[in-house]
Design a protein around this motif. Structure first.
Motif, PDB file in Angstrom:
ATOM      1  N   MET A   1      72.830   9.282  76.938  1.00  0.00           N
ATOM      2  CA  MET A   1      72.549   8.162  77.835  1.00  0.00           C
ATOM      3  C   MET A   1      73.235   6.934  77.306  1.00  0.00           C
ATOM      4  O   MET A   1      73.080   6.543  76.169  1.00  0.00           O
ATOM      5  N   PRO A   3      73.587   2.999  78.009  1.00  0.00           N
ATOM      6  CA  PRO A   3      73.032   1.916  78.811  1.00  0.00           C
ATOM      7  C   PRO A   3      74.150   1.110  79.456  1.00  0.00           C
ATOM      8  O   PRO A   3      75.282   1.126  78.984  1.00  0.00           O
ATOM      9  N   PRO A   4      73.811   0.409  80.534  1.00  0.00           N
ATOM     10  CA  PRO A   4      74.843  -0.386  81.206  1.00  0.00           C
ATOM     11  C   PRO A   4      75.453  -1.402  80.243  1.00  0.00           C
ATOM     12  O   PRO A   4      74.788  -1.889  79.342  1.00  0.00           O
TER      13      PRO A   4
ATOM     14  N   ALA B 195      66.659   0.849  79.704  1.00  0.00           N
ATOM     15  CA  ALA B 195      67.237   2.158  80.029  1.00  0.00           C
ATOM     16  C   ALA B 195      67.009   3.138  78.883  1.00  0.00           C
ATOM     17  O   ALA B 195      66.692   4.322  79.100  1.00  0.00           O
ATOM     18  N   ILE B 196      67.146   2.639  77.647  1.00  0.00           N
ATOM     19  CA  ILE B 196      66.933   3.518  76.491  1.00  0.00           C
ATOM     20  C   ILE B 196      65.471   3.941  76.410  1.00  0.00           C
ATOM     21  O   ILE B 196      65.149   5.109  76.160  1.00  0.00           O
ATOM     22  N   GLN B 199      64.707   6.587  78.897  1.00  0.00           N
ATOM     23  CA  GLN B 199      65.211   7.895  78.476  1.00  0.00           C
ATOM     24  C   GLN B 199      64.291   8.513  77.427  1.00  0.00           C
ATOM     25  O   GLN B 199      64.001   9.710  77.465  1.00  0.00           O
ATOM     26  N   LEU B 200      63.809   7.651  76.476  1.00  0.00           N
ATOM     27  CA  LEU B 200      62.884   8.136  75.448  1.00  0.00           C
ATOM     28  C   LEU B 200      61.640   8.729  76.096  1.00  0.00           C
ATOM     29  O   LEU B 200      61.171   9.801  75.708  1.00  0.00           O
TER      30      LEU B 200
END
Lengths: 315, 258
Positions: A1, A3-4, B195-196, B199-200
């Motif tokens: 993943m 991030p932007p 966002a991280i 995801q976690l």
């Protein structure tokens, strides 16, 4: 993943550059007041600064001339003694006093600072009293005091309560002039260093300690790995100044007849009456020592400023 | 020290904390199940941060107990009484709980990579080589592989916070607590950190998150707790606590945010 991207790059330039009006139409009248079109920039001349430079240079030259070309300085005498055996012996003793006394002072300082920061009230009071006493009395008085310690305690004894004395020796055999000088200088230094170390420890932001605790570091490890290295950034510069001060302070023990650098010079001029040249000899050595120490200080400071922004910080 | 009905990973039981005469936590109780994300919302000064800091004993609670994995935090039973643990034993317990601070608290004299490696190597005794390898994977995961040699002062707030998350993950904790992780960030940096965290959560990490990001809480949390005046006023799935709050206090708070 992934991030932007945090920094969205704005297209620069675009259609913002001003272009001349198309079609050869007559140019619009200039918005500038009369007489400002197409002028160049020039630097202002600062006459006052030049006057100041000239005055200061002349004064410096005059002072230097009166010093260097003053026959009473007796440069040949300076040359004769600067590498003479008694002076070099004195230099050696000054270095030895510094090399032993300063580390002891630093160790005392760390211990006293930790006592002062501990949660134990008694340790706090004792360390505060130590710092108060040794900062509040002149170093010269402390030096003379330690040389005369035998007048206060003629004998040093090791004994147990209710069991009597086990060992007893004359104070003067234990506290030699060298020991007395080291004690005086390092006990005094310890008080200064305690305050410097305490300031350094207090300078570490509390968040750093919490970060160490949050990854499960025990207190001692957090102190060793996080607090101490970061406090060194604050502790090193004043400590380096204290080293330099310590080297100069060793000259105070000359009052007690310990033949360090200054007293070695005094011994010679008391015979030959060449006072000024021998003081120059001693001063030149002190200058050399302190200059070398300052150069070392800069390198050490740079090392401990890792990760810090701003002057002196290595980014 | 087993706790009955211990399907919970974290049990906070009647936790109180006062600073002098000011009571910040007032017998607050809360549980977090394995793999669950609990978001704590509420007004400033309501005790949200203090709750997290008392859970891992950065702050000593004035009363109440905290169990992680059935193990009592900070105290041991000696002759039928609860006695404060030695600091070394407490440090050992803290290793199971990761913490991400509002102001990041990266060690300022260490690079990004060194910050992540520090805990595993110094505290867990992992070899430097394997700790570095794991740290690089984590930096990759938070999108900062190219900045491993940077000092915190060279990183933006958002980048620092992502390193801080990687540092917490490096200890392989059972639970990660986030203390307003985006409150100190410029608005355009918030998205990357959230966002991280999203995801976690999707990867199954158990998380206790104090946040003002209501949209994040609504979409990521399994349960939302509204904490005010040192108590849990209301707790439940986000669609009820945020979507249809039962208490006047909660409604008022949410209205002020919108």
């Amino acid at each position: 993943m992934r991030p932007p991207e945090e920094t969205a790059s704005q297209p620069l330039g675009g259609e913002t550059n001003i272009s001349p009006l198309p079609g050869g139409t007559p140019a619009a009248p200039s918005p500038l007041p009369e007489g400002f079109d197409g002028l160049e920039f020039a630097t202002r001349r600062h006459i006052g600064r030049w006057v100041a430079v000239v005055v200061v240079v002349i004064i410096c030259l005059l002072v230097l001339k009166s010093l260097i070309f003053n026959p009473n300085l007796q440069w040949p005498v300076v040359g004769k003694y600067i590498f003479s055996a008694p002076v070099l012996d004195g230099l050696g003793l000054t270095l030895l006093l510094s090399a032993i006394g300063m580390p002891i002072g630093v160790i005392i300082g760390i211990v006293v600072a930790l006592m002062r920061l501990s949660e134990n009230k008694l340790l706090q009071y004792v360390s505060s009293a130590y710092i108060w006493f040794f900062l509040a009395t002149p170093l010269l008085v402390q030096v003379i005091f330690w040389f005369n310690i035998a007048a206060l305690f003629p004998d040093l004894s090791i004994g147990l309560p209710f069991a009597g004395t086990l060992v007893s020796v004359s104070t003067n055999t234990v506290i030699t002039p060298f020991i007395a000088a080291t004690l005086a200088l390092s006990l005094h230094e310890g008080a200064y260093m305690a305050e410097i170390v305490r300031a350094g420890i207090l300078s570490v932001p509390h968040g750093q300690i919490e970060a160490a605790e949050s990854i499960g570091m025990p207190g001692s490890q957090a102190f060793r790995r996080v607090i101490l290295p970061q406090s060194l950034r604050v502790i090193i510069p004043p400590t380096a100044s204290r080293v330099i001060t310590f080297v100069k302070n060793t000259s105070l023990v000359s009052v007690a007849g310990l033949a360090e650098l200054l007293y070695s010079a005094q011994l010679i001029y008391s015979r030959t009456y060449e006072t000024i040249p021998l003081l120059v000899v001693a001063s030149l050595w002190y200058l050399l020592l302190t200059t070398l120490l300052s150069l070392g200080q800069r390198r050490v400071e740079r090392y401990f400023s890792r990760g810090v922004r701003g002057p002196g910080g290595r980014r | 020290m087993p706790v009955s009905a211990s399907s919970h990973l974290l049990v906070v039981d009647k936790l109180s904390k006062s600073f002098g005469s000011v009571s910040v936590l007032d017998e607050l109780s809360l549980t977090v199940d394995p793999g669950e994300v609990v978001c704590v919302i509420g007004p400033s000064g309501g005790g949200k941060s203090t709750l997290l800091r008392c859970v891992n004993h950065l702050e000593r609670p004035s009363g109440g107990l905290v169990f992680l994995d059935g193990e009592l935090m900070g105290y041991e039973k000696i002759r039928g009484k609860l006695v404060e643990m030695k600091s070394r034993a407490l440090a050992k317990q803290r290793r199971k709980i990761g913490m991400v601070f509002q102001h990041f608290n990266l060690l300022s004299n260490r690079t990004a990579l060194e910050n992540i490696v520090e805990g595993p190597v110094q505290v867990l005794g992992v070899s430097v080589a394997s700790a570095r390898e794991h740290a690089r994977e984590l930096l990759e995961q938070v999108g900062l592989a190219h900045l491993e040699a940077s000092y915190p002062s060279q990183l933006s707030g958002g980048q620092q916070q992502r390193v801080a998350i990687a540092r917490a993950l490096a200890m392989r904790p059972r639970l990660i607590m986030f203390d307003e992780p985006t409150s100190a960030l410029d608005p355009e940096l918030v998205g990357g950190v959230l966002a991280i965290m999203r995801q976690l959560a999707a990867d199954g990490m158990t998380m206790l998150v104090v946040t003002h990001e209501i949209a994040f809480a609504r979409s990521v949390a399994n349960r939302v707790a509204f904490v005010a005046d040192g108590r849990v006023v209301e707790i439940g799935p986000p669609e009820s606590v945020i979507g249809a709050p039962q208490h006047e206090r909660t409604r008022k708070f949410l209205n002020e945010l919108l």
